[in-house]
Design a protein around this motif. Structure first.
Motif, PDB file in Angstrom:
ATOM      1  N   UNK A 394       0.842  -1.187   0.000  1.00  0.00           N
ATOM      2  CA  UNK A 394       0.000   0.000   0.000  1.00  0.00           C
ATOM      3  C   UNK A 394       0.879   1.238   0.000  1.00  0.00           C
ATOM      4  N   UNK A 395       0.505   2.217  -0.824  1.00  0.00           N
ATOM      5  CA  UNK A 395       1.285   3.450  -0.910  1.00  0.00           C
ATOM      6  C   UNK A 395       1.154   4.257   0.377  1.00  0.00           C
ATOM      7  N   UNK A 396       2.219   4.956   0.814  1.00  0.00           N
ATOM      8  CA  UNK A 396       2.128   5.806   2.010  1.00  0.00           C
ATOM      9  C   UNK A 396       1.055   6.870   1.848  1.00  0.00           C
ATOM     10  N   UNK A 397       0.401   7.210   2.943  1.00  0.00           N
ATOM     11  CA  UNK A 397      -0.662   8.210   2.904  1.00  0.00           C
ATOM     12  C   UNK A 397      -0.139   9.608   2.656  1.00  0.00           C
ATOM     13  N   UNK A 398      -1.063  10.494   2.285  1.00  0.00           N
ATOM     14  CA  UNK A 398      -0.704  11.885   2.035  1.00  0.00           C
ATOM     15  C   UNK A 398      -0.455  12.621   3.357  1.00  0.00           C
ATOM     16  N   UNK A 399       0.101  13.814   3.229  1.00  0.00           N
ATOM     17  CA  UNK A 399       0.231  14.695   4.373  1.00  0.00           C
ATOM     18  C   UNK A 399      -1.175  15.095   4.853  1.00  0.00           C
ATOM     19  N   UNK A 400      -1.278  15.384   6.139  1.00  0.00           N
ATOM     20  CA  UNK A 400      -2.568  15.778   6.698  1.00  0.00           C
ATOM     21  C   UNK A 400      -3.018  17.110   6.105  1.00  0.00           C
ATOM     22  N   UNK A 401      -4.349  17.286   6.010  1.00  0.00           N
ATOM     23  CA  UNK A 401      -4.898  18.548   5.532  1.00  0.00           C
ATOM     24  C   UNK A 401      -4.455  19.686   6.457  1.00  0.00           C
ATOM     25  N   UNK A 402      -4.366  20.873   5.882  1.00  0.00           N
ATOM     26  CA  UNK A 402      -3.886  22.035   6.626  1.00  0.00           C
ATOM     27  C   UNK A 402      -5.003  23.055   6.748  1.00  0.00           C
ATOM     28  N   UNK A 403      -5.262  23.509   7.969  1.00  0.00           N
ATOM     29  CA  UNK A 403      -6.176  24.623   8.171  1.00  0.00           C
ATOM     30  C   UNK A 403      -5.453  25.919   7.879  1.00  0.00           C
ATOM     31  N   UNK A 404      -5.991  26.735   6.960  1.00  0.00           N
ATOM     32  CA  UNK A 404      -5.233  27.876   6.464  1.00  0.00           C
ATOM     33  C   UNK A 404      -6.101  29.115   6.360  1.00  0.00           C
ATOM     34  N   UNK A 405      -5.629  30.203   6.959  1.00  0.00           N
ATOM     35  CA  UNK A 405      -6.270  31.513   6.857  1.00  0.00           C
ATOM     36  C   UNK A 405      -5.467  32.336   5.855  1.00  0.00           C
ATOM     37  N   UNK A 406      -6.063  32.784   4.758  1.00  0.00           N
ATOM     38  CA  UNK A 406      -5.301  33.531   3.746  1.00  0.00           C
ATOM     39  C   UNK A 406      -4.667  34.805   4.290  1.00  0.00           C
ATOM     40  N   UNK A 407      -5.196  35.340   5.389  1.00  0.00           N
ATOM     41  CA  UNK A 407      -4.599  36.539   5.972  1.00  0.00           C
ATOM     42  C   UNK A 407      -3.210  36.265   6.524  1.00  0.00           C
ATOM     43  N   UNK A 408      -2.899  34.995   6.737  1.00  0.00           N
ATOM     44  CA  UNK A 408      -1.598  34.628   7.285  1.00  0.00           C
ATOM     45  C   UNK A 408      -0.472  34.944   6.296  1.00  0.00           C
ATOM     46  N   UNK A 409      -0.797  35.051   5.013  1.00  0.00           N
ATOM     47  CA  UNK A 409       0.220  35.377   4.006  1.00  0.00           C
ATOM     48  C   UNK A 409       0.802  36.756   4.281  1.00  0.00           C
ATOM     49  N   UNK A 410      -0.078  37.733   4.495  1.00  0.00           N
ATOM     50  CA  UNK A 410       0.404  39.098   4.761  1.00  0.00           C
ATOM     51  C   UNK A 410       1.077  39.184   6.127  1.00  0.00           C
ATOM     52  N   UNK A 411       0.560  38.448   7.091  1.00  0.00           N
ATOM     53  CA  UNK A 411       1.134  38.498   8.425  1.00  0.00           C
ATOM     54  C   UNK A 411       2.567  37.986   8.426  1.00  0.00           C
ATOM     55  N   UNK A 412       2.835  36.967   7.615  1.00  0.00           N
ATOM     56  CA  UNK A 412       4.150  36.337   7.631  1.00  0.00           C
ATOM     57  C   UNK A 412       5.130  36.981   6.659  1.00  0.00           C
ATOM     58  N   UNK A 413       4.637  37.521   5.531  1.00  0.00           N
ATOM     59  CA  UNK A 413       5.527  38.029   4.493  1.00  0.00           C
ATOM     60  C   UNK A 413       5.379  39.511   4.206  1.00  0.00           C
ATOM     61  N   UNK A 452       4.008  20.660   5.287  1.00  0.00           N
ATOM     62  CA  UNK A 452       3.565  20.149   6.578  1.00  0.00           C
ATOM     63  C   UNK A 452       2.631  21.098   7.323  1.00  0.00           C
ATOM     64  N   UNK A 453       2.616  22.384   7.012  1.00  0.00           N
ATOM     65  CA  UNK A 453       1.805  23.317   7.766  1.00  0.00           C
ATOM     66  C   UNK A 453       1.529  24.592   7.003  1.00  0.00           C
ATOM     67  N   UNK A 454       0.923  25.546   7.699  1.00  0.00           N
ATOM     68  CA  UNK A 454       0.474  26.768   7.040  1.00  0.00           C
ATOM     69  C   UNK A 454       1.644  27.640   6.580  1.00  0.00           C
ATOM     70  N   UNK A 455       2.781  27.579   7.279  1.00  0.00           N
ATOM     71  CA  UNK A 455       3.935  28.361   6.833  1.00  0.00           C
ATOM     72  C   UNK A 455       4.420  27.896   5.459  1.00  0.00           C
ATOM     73  N   UNK A 456       4.329  26.581   5.195  1.00  0.00           N
ATOM     74  CA  UNK A 456       4.715  26.065   3.875  1.00  0.00           C
ATOM     75  C   UNK A 456       3.777  26.585   2.794  1.00  0.00           C
ATOM     76  N   UNK A 457       2.491  26.707   3.119  1.00  0.00           N
ATOM     77  CA  UNK A 457       1.540  27.235   2.142  1.00  0.00           C
ATOM     78  C   UNK A 457       1.801  28.707   1.873  1.00  0.00           C
ATOM     79  N   UNK A 458       2.185  29.452   2.909  1.00  0.00           N
ATOM     80  CA  UNK A 458       2.539  30.865   2.717  1.00  0.00           C
ATOM     81  C   UNK A 458       3.724  30.981   1.760  1.00  0.00           C
TER      82      UNK A 458
END
Length: 794
Positions: A394-413, A452-458
Motif C-alpha cells: 500500500x502506498x504511504x498516505x498523504x500529508x494531513x490537511x492544513x487549516x489555512x487563513x489567507x490573511x496569514x500570508x500578509x502576516x508572515x511576508x 507540513x503546515x500553514x507556513x509552507x503554504x505561505x
C-alpha cells in the motif's frame, strides 16, 4: 536536471522563449544554472551541395571543391576523406565561429589555393559523432536550409533541484509551477488504464518497510530495437544516450513524469514470484553498469527464486536485462523508502537517475498510473499483449490537511495577496482548497510531501506571487541590550583571546574531532563518541581536549623548521553525548625551542608558561590571589612530577598545566619537552556585579614603600605559594606584595624541611611608618606564616 524547451511545451501551452522560461523559473524559486542554446552557435551554418571535387594541385590529401551555397558557388579546400561530388553537407562562411574548433574562419590560402569557407563535421558543430569526415546529409535538403532546422537543435535549461522538491525532477512538475506563475496553461494529461488480456504469470510481494508498494505486469510479444526518432531526439537533447526502445521508454518517463521504472526479460526470471524487501544475507550482484556490488541485509533488494536480481530504487541486475532479442517482459513500477534508498546509494556509490529520484521521495500515488502510461507506450512502439496488473502493498498516505487563513500570508511576508489570488495559486499548484469561511481546509497533493503546515503554504503563495513584491520595510529599532550582547562566558573568552595574543601566542582553529587512539591518551576515546560517518579516517572521534590538535600542529611546524611555536585555541571539548557534556576551554602549548643562541639557557619554559597562565586567568577575571596549587591530581597525559592544577576548591578546578607526559609525546611522534595548560571557562567564577559602568577613584600613595625580608622554615610538602598567600593576608592594608626570592635546603636545615625567603613590601598610605608599627606588621607576618606550619628561621 535538464529539459528542452520543446519537451516542456508537451505539458505547458506557452509561446515563451527560453529566456522568459528561465526568468519565470528563477522568480518561482527554481535555481537555473545554465542555458545551452545551440541555435545561437548554429546560426551562421547552412546546407550546401558539392558540385565538383578535384585533387588539390599541391597536396595529396586535400581536395578543391566547387560548392553551391547560400552565398553562391564557392571554391573550398577540404581535407575530409569522404568529400565527393554530389554530396549534401553543411557550409560555414568566412567570418563564422566554429564552436568545435574554437576559431573564426578567415579567407586565406591553403597550399596556394584560397578556401572561401569550410565544410563541417558533426564534432566541429558540437553535434557529437566522428570528426574524420564531413556531414553527409540527405539529398532532399535544399541549399541554404539553416542547420538549426536540419538538426532540430533547441535550447536546454539545466537547473538545480532542492532535496525537498522531487516533483521538479519531472518536466510535468516544472510545467505545473510555471503555469501557476501565469507563463502558460498546464496540460494535466489523464492516464488511461490499459486492460489486461490474461492473468499475470508473475506474482509480487513486498516487506512493507523497504518497499511499501510494488506493481507490475507481463507484456508478451514485444519487439525491442532502436527507438523512434522523436524519442531519441528528446533523450539526446538532455544528454542521454538512446539504448533501445524498452530502456528509452523508462528513461523518458523518469524525466517526463518523475516515474522511474524497470523492465525485466521474462525469460531470464527464475520462478513465478518477485519479492521486494530486505535480503537475509549479503550477496555479490552484478548490476547493469557492469560492476559487482555487495548487497547487504539493510538494502532493499529485488529477488526471485535464484536470489537477488537488482537493488530496489537504485539499479537493476545484469542477469535479467532486456536485449534486442527480448520478446516477453515484466514491467516494474514501485515506491521505495527514500531514507533506505539514500543510504544504499551512499554505501554502493552507484549513481543512477532512479536512485536520485527515489532518495528524494517521489509521488507514491503515481505507481500504478505510471505503470499504465509505460504500458501504453510499449504497446504503441513495441507491440505486444499485456497481462493484468499485479499490486502488492500500500502506498504511504498523504500529508494531513492544513487549516489555512489567507490573511496569514500578509502576516508572515508582508505581501497583500487577495483571498481569491491565494486560492488560485494554491489550486494551480495542485492543492485542493475547500471551505467558504476561514480557515480553509487545504488538501496537500501526493507529490508534495514537503508541505507540513500553514507556513509552507505561505511560502508557496509568496514564491508564485513574487518574492520581488515583498515590501521593503525597515526592521524595528531595538534598544541596546544592557550590559552588552556577549554572555559572561563569551566575554571571558574574548578577554582570554586578546590576552594570549598580547603574550605572543598564535590562535589556531582545529577540528572538533581527532584520532580515537589520541583521544584515549587524553582521557577520552569512548565508543560513544566515535563518529558514524567521519570526514576522514584519522578524524573519527570527538575530542576530549584541544591539546592533541595543537600538539599535532606544533609538530607539523617543527617538521618544517619552525620550532618553539606558541599556539592557543578557544573551543569546546566533549566528555559525553548529553548537551552538558560539551565544555568550553582555553588550551595553549609552548613547543621546545631548538634555535641556537650565544647566551646560556634562559628561563624555564614551564615557569614561563605558568606566568602566562596566571596573567591570562587575571585577564579573564579569576581571583588569582585565592587560587590553590595542587600537584599529583592531574590527568594521565600530564608529567606526574612536573604538572599541577589551579583550583578554588576540590570541586572547582580552573586549570591544569605543566609538561606533557613523555609517553604521550612519543605516541604522537613528537620530540622534546612540550608544556601546556588548559582552562575550563565554565569553572571560572562569575564576576561581581558592578553598581555602575564607571571605575572607582584612583588611589595613589605619595609615600615611599619599604621592604622586609623573612626566612621561614617549612616542611617540604608545603607549597611556597601557600606561604606567600598567608603572608599577604597578614595585613591587607599595609602589605602591598610578597615575593619568594630564595629557597634553601642543606646544612642548617632539618631533613624534610626547606628554608623559604620572602620579601614583603609595605606601602604606607597616610604617614611614614614608625619602627614599632613596622615591628607590629612583622609580628603579624610571622603569626600568619605559622598557620601554614612555618617558623621564623634563626
Amino acid at each position: 536536471m535538464k529539459f528542452s524547451l520543446s519537451w516542456l511545451k508537451d505539458h505547458l501551452k506557452t509561446d515563451a522563449s527560453i529566456d522568459q522560461v528561465a526568468a519565470a523559473m528563477t522568480m518561482a524559486g527554481l535555481e537555473v544554472e545554465d542555458i545551452h542554446d545551440p541555435s545561437k552557435a548554429l546560426k551562421p551554418f547552412t546546407v550546401a551541395k558539392v558540385v565538383e571535387a578535384a585533387r588539390h594541385p599541391n597536396a595529396d590529401k586535400l581536395q578543391v571543391l566547387q560548392v553551391d551555397t547560400i552565398d553562391g558557388r564557392k571554391e573550398i579546400v577540404c581535407g575530409a576523406p569522404n568529400a565527393r561530388a554530389g554530396m549534401t553537407t553543411i557550409y560555414a562562411p568566412i567570418g563564422a565561429y566554429v564552436p568545435g574548433l574554437g576559431v573564426t574562419l578567415v579567407e586565406k590560402p591553403v597550399r596556394g589555393v584560397v578556401s572561401n569557407g569550410m565544410m563541417c563535421s558533426a564534432a566541429e558543430l558540437e553535434l557529437g559523432g566522428d570528426h574524420d569526415g564531413i556531414l553527409d546529409l540527405s539529398d532532399d535538403l535544399e541549399v541554404g536550409t539553416p542547420a538549426i532546422s536540419v538538426f532540430g537543435a533547441e535550447p536546454v535549461i539545466d537547473f538545480e533541484v532542492t532535496p525537498n522538491r522531487p516533483d521538479w525532477l519531472g518536466i510535468s512538475g516544472i510545467a505545473r509551477d510555471l503555469a501557476a506563475t501565469g507563463l502558460g496553461t498546464f496540460e494535466d494529461k489523464p492516464v488511461t488504464a490499459v486492460p489486461g488480456c490474461f492473468a499475470s504469470p508473475i506474482t509480487v510481494t513486498v516487506d512493507g518497510d523497504a518497499c511499501p508498494t510494488f506493481s507490475g505486469r507481463v507484456i508478451r510479444g514485444v519487439k525491442n530495437g532502436p527507438s523512434p526518432e522523436w524519442l531519441q531526439q528528446k533523450l539526446k537533447s538532455i544528454g542521454l544516450k538512446p539504448i533501445s526502445v524498452l530502456v528509452d521508454i523508462t528513461n523518458y518517463l523518469s524525466y517526463d513524469r518523475c516515474r522511474p521504472l524497470h523492465v525485466y526479460d521474462l525469460a531470464k526470471l527464475s520462478g513465478t514470484a518477485i519479492t521486494a524487501g530486505l535480503p537475509s544475507e549479503t550477496a555479490e550482484v552484478s548490476m547493469l553498469d557492469g560492476k559487482t556490488y555487495a548487497v547487504t541485509p539493510d538494502m532493499c533488494a529485488i529477488m526471485d527464486t535464484s536470489g537477488i536480481i537488482g537493488l530496489g530504487g537504485v539499479m537493476g541486475g545484469e542477469s535479467t536485462k532486456v536485449e534486442d532479442t527480448t520478446t516477453d517482459i515484466f514491467l516494474e513500477s514501485a515506491w521505495f523508502d527514500p531514507i533506505r534508498t539514500a543510504q544504499t546509494v551512499r554505501t554502493t556509490t552507484i549513481s543512477s537517475d532512479a536512485g536520485y529520484r527515489f532518495a528524494r521521495g517521489i509521488d507514491p500515488e503515481f505507481v500504478v498510473p505510471g505503470l499504465e502510461l509505460a504500458t501504453q507506450l510499449i504497446l504503441d512502439l513495441c507491440g505486444g499483449e499485456p497481462s493484468d496488473v499485479v499490486v502488492a502493498g500500500k502506498a504511504p498516505g498523504r500529508r494531513a490537511d492544513v487549516g489555512f487563513d489567507p490573511a496569514y500570508v500578509e502576516k508572515l511576508t508582508g505581501l497583500a495577496v487577495s483571498p481569491d489570488d491565494t486560492k488560485r495559486i494554491l489550486t494551480a499548484l495542485g492543492f485542493a482548497v475547500s471551505g467558504d469561511i476561514t480557515p480553509w481546509t487545504v488538501a496537500v497533493p501526493s507529490w508534495r510531501r514537503d508541505v507540513e503546515g500553514k507556513a509552507d503554504l505561505v511560502e508557496e503563495v509568496a514564491r508564485i506571487h513574487g518574492f520581488n513584491a515583498i515590501p521593503a520595510t525597515p526592521l524595528p529599532v531595538v534598544n541596546p541590550r544592557p550590559g552588552g550582547v556577549l554572555t559572561p562566558q563569551q566575554a571571558k573568552a574574548r578577554a582570554g583571546r586578546r590576552a594570549l595574543a598580547a603574550l605572543g601566542y598564535a590562535e589556531a582553529v582545529t577540528w572538533s574531532f581527532m584520532r580515537q587512539d589520541w583521544a584515549t591518551l587524553f582521557g577520552g576515546g569512548s565508543d560513544a563518541l566515535v563518529l558514524a560517518n567521519p570526514i576522514a579516517s584519522e578524524l573519527n572521534c570527538m575530542r576530549p581536549s584541544a591539546l592533541p590538535n595543537l600538539l599535532e600542529a606544533a609538530g607539523r611546524n617543527a617538521a618544517r623548521g619552525l620550532s618553539g611555536v606558541r599556539l592557543f585555541e578557544i573551543g569546546p571539548i566533549y566528555q559525553g553525548l548529553e548537551p552538558g557534556d560539551q565544555k568550553p576551554t582555553v588550551a595553549a602549548i609552548r613547543a621546545p625551542d631548538k634555535s641556537r643562541s650565544w647566551h646560556t639557557a634562559g628561563e624555564s619554559s614551564l615557569f614561563a608558561l605558568k606566568g602566562d597562565l596566571l596573567a591570562l586567568l587575571d585577564a579573564m577575571g579569576a581571583p588569582v590571589a585565592s587560587l590553590q596549587l595542587v600537584q599529583g591530581a592531574n590527568g594521565a597525559h600530564w608529567h606526574p612530577g612536573r604538572s599541577a592544577r589551579l583550583q578554588l576548591g576540590p570541586k572547582q578546578v580552573l586549570a591544569e598545566f605543566g609538561e606533557l607526559h613523555p609517553a604521550v609525546l612519543k605516541a604522537m611522534d613528537l620530540d622534546g619537552s612540550y608544556v601546556a595548560f588548559e582552562i575550563r571557562i565554565d569553572n571560572l567564577p562569575a564576576p561581581k556585579a558592578k553598581s555602575g559602568k564607571s571605575k572607582g577613584a584612583l588611589s595613589l600613595s605619595n609615600l615611599m614603600p619599604l621592604t622586609r625580608d623573612f626566612a621561614f622554615l617549612v616542611a617540604d610538602s608545603v607549597a611556597a605559594g601557600d606561604l606567600v598567600r598567608a603572608v599577604k593576608g597578614a595585613d591587607k592594608a599595609l602589605i602591598a606584595d610578597a615575593q619568594v626570592f630564595d629557597v634553601y635546603t642543606g646544612a642548617g636545615v632539618a631533613e624534610g624541611h626547606k628554608s623559604v625567603a620572602v620579601e614583603v613590601t609595605l606601602q604606607p598610605t597616610d604617614k611614614t611608618l614608625t619602627d614599632p608599627e613596622i615591628e607590629a606588621v612583622a609580628a603579624k607576618v610571622v603569626a600568619a606564616a605559622g598557620k601554614v606550619g612555618a617558623t621564623l628561621r634563626g
